[in-house]
Design an enzyme around this catalytic site. Structure first.
Site, PDB file in Angstrom:
ATOM      1  N   SER A  17     -46.466   9.766 -11.846  1.00  0.00           N
ATOM      2  CA  SER A  17     -47.357   8.656 -12.177  1.00  0.00           C
ATOM      3  C   SER A  17     -48.659   8.921 -12.897  1.00  0.00           C
ATOM      4  O   SER A  17     -48.970  10.359 -13.064  1.00  0.00           O
ATOM      5  CB  SER A  17     -47.896   8.104 -10.750  1.00  0.00           C
ATOM      6  OG  SER A  17     -48.646   8.926 -10.113  1.00  0.00           O
ATOM      7  N   PRO A  43     -40.344  13.577  -9.688  1.00  0.00           N
ATOM      8  CA  PRO A  43     -40.751  12.493  -8.704  1.00  0.00           C
ATOM      9  C   PRO A  43     -39.496  12.218  -8.055  1.00  0.00           C
ATOM     10  O   PRO A  43     -38.611  13.000  -8.042  1.00  0.00           O
ATOM     11  CB  PRO A  43     -40.728  11.580  -9.997  1.00  0.00           C
ATOM     12  CG  PRO A  43     -39.939  11.918 -10.837  1.00  0.00           C
ATOM     13  CD  PRO A  43     -40.067  13.440 -10.826  1.00  0.00           C
ATOM     14  N   TRP A  44     -39.368  11.002  -7.296  1.00  0.00           N
ATOM     15  CA  TRP A  44     -38.340  10.780  -6.459  1.00  0.00           C
ATOM     16  C   TRP A  44     -37.424   9.781  -7.086  1.00  0.00           C
ATOM     17  O   TRP A  44     -36.535   9.376  -6.255  1.00  0.00           O
ATOM     18  CB  TRP A  44     -38.791   9.983  -5.235  1.00  0.00           C
ATOM     19  CG  TRP A  44     -39.936   8.894  -5.623  1.00  0.00           C
ATOM     20  CD1 TRP A  44     -41.363   8.963  -5.173  1.00  0.00           C
ATOM     21  CD2 TRP A  44     -39.823   7.392  -5.981  1.00  0.00           C
ATOM     22  NE1 TRP A  44     -41.883   7.800  -5.648  1.00  0.00           N
ATOM     23  CE2 TRP A  44     -40.940   6.850  -6.160  1.00  0.00           C
ATOM     24  CE3 TRP A  44     -38.791   6.718  -6.244  1.00  0.00           C
ATOM     25  CZ2 TRP A  44     -41.126   5.480  -6.611  1.00  0.00           C
ATOM     26  CZ3 TRP A  44     -38.550   5.483  -6.771  1.00  0.00           C
ATOM     27  CH2 TRP A  44     -39.956   4.930  -7.003  1.00  0.00           C
ATOM     28  N   PRO A  95     -40.245  19.641  -5.909  1.00  0.00           N
ATOM     29  CA  PRO A  95     -39.496  18.311  -5.808  1.00  0.00           C
ATOM     30  C   PRO A  95     -40.654  17.220  -5.228  1.00  0.00           C
ATOM     31  O   PRO A  95     -41.309  17.840  -4.269  1.00  0.00           O
ATOM     32  CB  PRO A  95     -38.231  18.558  -5.092  1.00  0.00           C
ATOM     33  CG  PRO A  95     -38.244  19.691  -4.427  1.00  0.00           C
ATOM     34  CD  PRO A  95     -39.378  20.509  -4.909  1.00  0.00           C
ATOM     35  N   SER A  96     -40.274  16.069  -5.295  1.00  0.00           N
ATOM     36  CA  SER A  96     -40.975  14.960  -4.679  1.00  0.00           C
ATOM     37  C   SER A  96     -40.757  15.220  -3.010  1.00  0.00           C
ATOM     38  O   SER A  96     -39.598  15.583  -2.640  1.00  0.00           O
ATOM     39  CB  SER A  96     -40.682  13.468  -4.778  1.00  0.00           C
ATOM     40  OG  SER A  96     -41.142  12.869  -3.960  1.00  0.00           O
ATOM     41  N   GLU A  97     -41.847  15.199  -2.306  1.00  0.00           N
ATOM     42  CA  GLU A  97     -41.757  15.326  -0.727  1.00  0.00           C
ATOM     43  C   GLU A  97     -40.623  14.518  -0.356  1.00  0.00           C
ATOM     44  O   GLU A  97     -40.453  14.518   0.957  1.00  0.00           O
ATOM     45  CB  GLU A  97     -43.101  15.398   0.117  1.00  0.00           C
ATOM     46  CG  GLU A  97     -43.834  13.911  -0.337  1.00  0.00           C
ATOM     47  CD  GLU A  97     -44.666  14.097  -1.513  1.00  0.00           C
ATOM     48  OE1 GLU A  97     -44.497  14.610  -2.522  1.00  0.00           O
ATOM     49  OE2 GLU A  97     -45.491  12.907  -1.711  1.00  0.00           O
ATOM     50  N   ALA A 124     -51.664   8.686 -12.250  1.00  0.00           N
ATOM     51  CA  ALA A 124     -52.663   9.346 -11.275  1.00  0.00           C
ATOM     52  C   ALA A 124     -52.296  10.772 -11.048  1.00  0.00           C
ATOM     53  O   ALA A 124     -53.264  11.485 -11.172  1.00  0.00           O
ATOM     54  CB  ALA A 124     -52.756   8.508  -9.982  1.00  0.00           C
ATOM     55  N   CYS A 127     -38.856   4.810 -15.212  1.00  0.00           N
ATOM     56  CA  CYS A 127     -39.989   4.684 -16.290  1.00  0.00           C
ATOM     57  C   CYS A 127     -39.683   4.024 -17.546  1.00  0.00           C
ATOM     58  O   CYS A 127     -40.740   3.352 -18.163  1.00  0.00           O
ATOM     59  CB  CYS A 127     -40.486   6.257 -16.436  1.00  0.00           C
ATOM     60  SG  CYS A 127     -39.214   7.396 -16.846  1.00  0.00           S
ATOM     61  N   GLU A 141     -44.675  13.601 -18.297  1.00  0.00           N
ATOM     62  CA  GLU A 141     -43.845  12.552 -18.445  1.00  0.00           C
ATOM     63  C   GLU A 141     -44.233  11.515 -17.320  1.00  0.00           C
ATOM     64  O   GLU A 141     -43.836  11.720 -16.248  1.00  0.00           O
ATOM     65  CB  GLU A 141     -42.542  12.890 -18.170  1.00  0.00           C
ATOM     66  CG  GLU A 141     -41.931  14.023 -19.190  1.00  0.00           C
ATOM     67  CD  GLU A 141     -41.579  13.281 -20.602  1.00  0.00           C
ATOM     68  OE1 GLU A 141     -42.060  12.173 -20.578  1.00  0.00           O
ATOM     69  OE2 GLU A 141     -41.382  14.250 -21.377  1.00  0.00           O
TER      70      GLU A 141
HETATM   71  P1  NAD Z   1     -45.991  10.597  -8.148  1.00  0.00           P
HETATM   72  O1  NAD Z   1     -46.876  10.725  -9.317  1.00  0.00           O
HETATM   73  O2  NAD Z   1     -46.288   9.822  -6.942  1.00  0.00           O
HETATM   74  O3  NAD Z   1     -45.317  11.909  -7.543  1.00  0.00           O
HETATM   75  C1  NAD Z   1     -44.766  12.647  -8.484  1.00  0.00           C
HETATM   76  C2  NAD Z   1     -44.737  14.064  -8.092  1.00  0.00           C
HETATM   77  O4  NAD Z   1     -46.134  14.441  -8.266  1.00  0.00           O
HETATM   78  C3  NAD Z   1     -44.520  14.219  -6.613  1.00  0.00           C
HETATM   79  O5  NAD Z   1     -43.844  15.533  -6.603  1.00  0.00           O
HETATM   80  C4  NAD Z   1     -45.721  14.394  -6.055  1.00  0.00           C
HETATM   81  O6  NAD Z   1     -45.555  15.134  -4.823  1.00  0.00           O
HETATM   82  C5  NAD Z   1     -46.646  15.149  -7.053  1.00  0.00           C
HETATM   83  N1  NAD Z   1     -47.794  14.899  -6.923  1.00  0.00           N
HETATM   84  C6  NAD Z   1     -48.764  14.042  -6.534  1.00  0.00           C
HETATM   85  N2  NAD Z   1     -50.035  14.228  -6.475  1.00  0.00           N
HETATM   86  C7  NAD Z   1     -50.205  15.316  -7.067  1.00  0.00           C
HETATM   87  C8  NAD Z   1     -51.403  16.287  -7.352  1.00  0.00           C
HETATM   88  N3  NAD Z   1     -52.697  15.935  -7.185  1.00  0.00           N
HETATM   89  N4  NAD Z   1     -51.129  17.322  -7.874  1.00  0.00           N
HETATM   90  C9  NAD Z   1     -49.810  17.661  -8.458  1.00  0.00           C
HETATM   91  N5  NAD Z   1     -48.740  17.098  -8.096  1.00  0.00           N
HETATM   92  C10 NAD Z   1     -48.967  15.866  -7.371  1.00  0.00           C
HETATM   93  O7  NAD Z   1     -44.848   9.824  -8.631  1.00  0.00           O
HETATM   94  P2  NAD Z   1     -43.519   9.292  -7.942  1.00  0.00           P
HETATM   95  O8  NAD Z   1     -43.827   7.978  -7.211  1.00  0.00           O
HETATM   96  O9  NAD Z   1     -42.552  10.126  -7.296  1.00  0.00           O
HETATM   97  O10 NAD Z   1     -42.790   8.715  -9.165  1.00  0.00           O
HETATM   98  C11 NAD Z   1     -42.788   7.650  -9.886  1.00  0.00           C
HETATM   99  C12 NAD Z   1     -43.387   7.857 -11.132  1.00  0.00           C
HETATM  100  O11 NAD Z   1     -42.906   8.788 -12.077  1.00  0.00           O
HETATM  101  C13 NAD Z   1     -43.820   6.536 -12.002  1.00  0.00           C
HETATM  102  O12 NAD Z   1     -44.866   6.285 -12.448  1.00  0.00           O
HETATM  103  C14 NAD Z   1     -42.594   6.569 -13.170  1.00  0.00           C
HETATM  104  O13 NAD Z   1     -42.891   5.890 -14.285  1.00  0.00           O
HETATM  105  C15 NAD Z   1     -42.833   8.239 -13.407  1.00  0.00           C
HETATM  106  N6  NAD Z   1     -41.828   8.828 -13.915  1.00  0.00           N
HETATM  107  C16 NAD Z   1     -41.731   8.975 -15.310  1.00  0.00           C
HETATM  108  C17 NAD Z   1     -40.625   9.537 -16.244  1.00  0.00           C
HETATM  109  C18 NAD Z   1     -40.803   9.738 -17.539  1.00  0.00           C
HETATM  110  O14 NAD Z   1     -39.863  10.605 -17.931  1.00  0.00           O
HETATM  111  N7  NAD Z   1     -42.043   9.742 -18.103  1.00  0.00           N
HETATM  112  C19 NAD Z   1     -39.436   9.810 -15.376  1.00  0.00           C
HETATM  113  C20 NAD Z   1     -39.409   9.455 -13.999  1.00  0.00           C
HETATM  114  C21 NAD Z   1     -40.333   9.040 -13.592  1.00  0.00           C
END
Ligand code: NAD
Length: 509
Positions: free
Chosen positions: A258, A180-181, A206-208, A260, A313, A279
């Site tokens: 996330s 994530p970012w 990594p996150s875009e 989703a 998180c 996670e």
């Molecule tokens: P996000 O889910 O939007 O993106 C996370 C990653 O998933 C990105 O690299 C994104 O490109 C990728 N992604 C998105 N859709 C996908 C798909 N269909 N298939 C595969 N990959 C996909 O999350 P974010 O906004 O970057 O980060 C915030 C979220 O991360 C929050 O919900 C936060 O709680 C969670 N987080 C959890 C932890 C933990 O340890 N539990 C730690 C950090 C962040």
């Protein structure tokens, strides 16, 4: 993630600092930026799409870099490299792999300031937070390097007469990682360290929005790992992440993100029955009983609720306080939160709270605040966006929050703490557990019986007693319920990235 509960000293009031938001210096030279290419098989690799994704500095809302827009073909090339590198990497001894991880840790240390400045520009996080991320990344690598040399398992023994049983913990093969970012470098290292320690090779996306520190990491450690052991493909989740989740030669896909995205990855991975490590989000309750040290609670929430602008998180973002001390606690919280120093990272060491990561996320948090206000929920401090440029939201404490309110149930992921009250211990536990998430929670009390009982009944993967958001590399991090499954950090992470094989030798004559 904060490794300490020390609160940085703050002497300037919020209103003064609002004026200073734009006073920062650029933290980067153009030469500090990584190339807008993937890192595959030990070398830079142009995007097959020929397309790029803009990278925005959230402190000012301006594009300052680009990364490659990856495709499924780019993932396939990276997986082929990781597959080719796997047999040699897994056949190295734990000591050899550990030595490589220590060298990576050293190299990160040598480039600590560069990585911190890159991370702060890319995410907007204060330099103190980025530096803490770098320090923790180094320790994560060193822990994994040590732990993999001290593996434990069931004893080798003749459990059947004349048959010696031996357990082998084998690497899985090639692991796909999606990060994530919010902590780009740290979340990458939380995966890279145990995955490589266990003898796997990997492809990470990594996150875009925040790919720069992961690309820079690959660049600076390129000479420390055999080609193909660590590969980076940048791009969008539904393309690059999706291909990692479905690729037949990937044994496990690990996502931090996330709920989703977690569901999308798990569904895609089900087709090839690959293992999944998730996670996901959180909504961390801070359960405060009447006998708690309220000054300590308020000081801890100042950090746990607002570290990384609350984009954590495990953040302590949902205070549940006994009604008899609610007024006192809110007064102390308002005092603490009102002294947080807001600004862009370039202002310097004093900054404690930066902008949110993107315009979209800013709108997401603002939407929560607007709806809370419409519902009659009061902001005791903050409650609004700050004038731009940049995506700043004032550190906020929402009070008079009724049970079940959206702002106290859904992950907001911003510098916002909600306060609800309860009257009975039973109610406190029930309300704390009534969210879809189960990542991290805290209980505040001086009563030993209560601290054990409540910690046991809270359905969260981490429960702190009289602390919040204090993370140790030796201890596991991960969730229950909607926060996913699998563990980062500790020996549990190394185990998650291995498979268990039972070998039985018939030695009877
Ligand atoms: P996000 O889910 O939007 O993106 C996370 C990653 O998933 C990105 O690299 C994104 O490109 C990728 N992604 C998105 N859709 C996908 C798909 N269909 N298939 C595969 N990959 C996909 O999350 P974010 O906004 O970057 O980060 C915030 C979220 O991360 C929050 O919900 C936060 O709680 C969670 N987080 C959890 C932890 C933990 O340890 N539990 C730690 C950090 C962040």
């Amino acid at each position: 993630m904060s490794s300490t509960v020390n609160t940085p000293s703050a002497t300037v009031s919020q209103s003064v600092l609002r004026a200073a938001i734009r006073g920062g210096q650029p933290l980067l030279e153009i030469t500090d930026l990584p190339q807008p290419q993937h890192f595959i098989n030990g070398t830079l690799h142009p995007a097959s799409s020929g397309k790029f994704i803009d990278v925005v500095d959230p402190s000012v809302g301006e594009v300052f870099a680009q990364v490659a827009e990856g495709t499924a073909e780019d993932v396939d090339a990276a997986v082929a490299a990781a597959s080719a590198a796997q047999p040699a990497w897994r056949s190295r001894t734990p000591k050899d792999r550990a030595d490589a991880l220590h060298r990576i840790a050293d190299r990160i240390g040598e480039n600590a300031e560069l990585l911190a400045r890159l991370e702060s520009t890319d995410t907007g996080k204060p330099l103190a937070v980025s530096r803490d991320d770098v320090t923790q990344s180094i320790d994560t690598l060193r822990f994994a390097a040590g732990a993999v040399r001290a593996g434990t398992t069931a004893a080798a023994e003749d459990y059947v007469e004349g048959h010696l049983s031996v357990i082998r913990r084998e690497p899985l093969g090639v692991v796909g990682v999606v990060t994530p970012w919010n902590y780009p470098l740290l979340m990458a290292v939380w995966k890279i360290a145990p995955i490589l320690a266990a003898g796997n090779t990997l492809v990470i996306k990594p996150s875009e929005q925040t790919s720069l520190s992961t690309l820079k990491l690959a660049e600076i450690v390129a000479d420390l790992l055999p080609a193909g052991v660590l590969n980076v493909v940048t791009g969008y989740g539904p393309v690059v992440g999706q291909r990692l989740s479905t690729h037949p030669d990937i044994a496990l896909v690990a996502l931090t993100g996330s709920v989703a995205s977690g569901k999308a990855v798990a569904a895609a991975a089900a087709v090839s029955l690959k293992r999944v490590h998730l996670e996901l989000g959180g909504k961390g309750p801070v359960v405060v009983f009447a006998d708690a040290d309220l000054a300590q609670v308020a000081a801890a929430v100042r950090v746990a609720g607002f570290w990384n602008s609350g984009q954590d998180c495990g953040a302590g973002c949902r205070v549940l306080v006994h009604e008899s001390v609610a007024e006192d606690l809110v007064r102390r919280l308002v005092q603490e939160v009102g002294t947080l120093v807001i600004g862009e990272p370039g202002i310097g060491e004093t900054v404690e709270v930066g902008p949110l990561v993107s315009a979209a996320h800013f709108e997401h948090v603002k939407g929560f605040l607007d709806r809370a206000s419409t519902a009659g929920i009061r902001a005791a401090v903050g409650g609004e966006a700050l004038p731009g440029p940049g995506y700043f939201i004032a550190p906020t404490v929402l009070v008079d929050v009724p049970a079940g309110a959206e702002c106290a149930q859904q992950e907001m992921f911003g510098p916002v703490v909600t306060v609800e009250t309860f009257s009975e211990e039973e109610e406190a536990v029930r309300r704390a557990n009534e969210v879809q998430y189960g990542l991290a929670a805290s209980v505040w009390t001086e009563n030993a019986r209560r601290s054990h009982d409540v910690a046991e009944r809270l359905e969260f993967g981490t429960v702190w007693v009289n602390a919040h958001l204090v993370v140790a590399n030796e201890m596991p991090w991960g969730g229950f319920k909607g926060s996913g499954y699998g563990r980062d950090l500790s020996i549990y992470a190394i185990e998650d990235f291995t498979r268990t094989k039972h070998v039985m030798h018939n030695h009877s004559r």
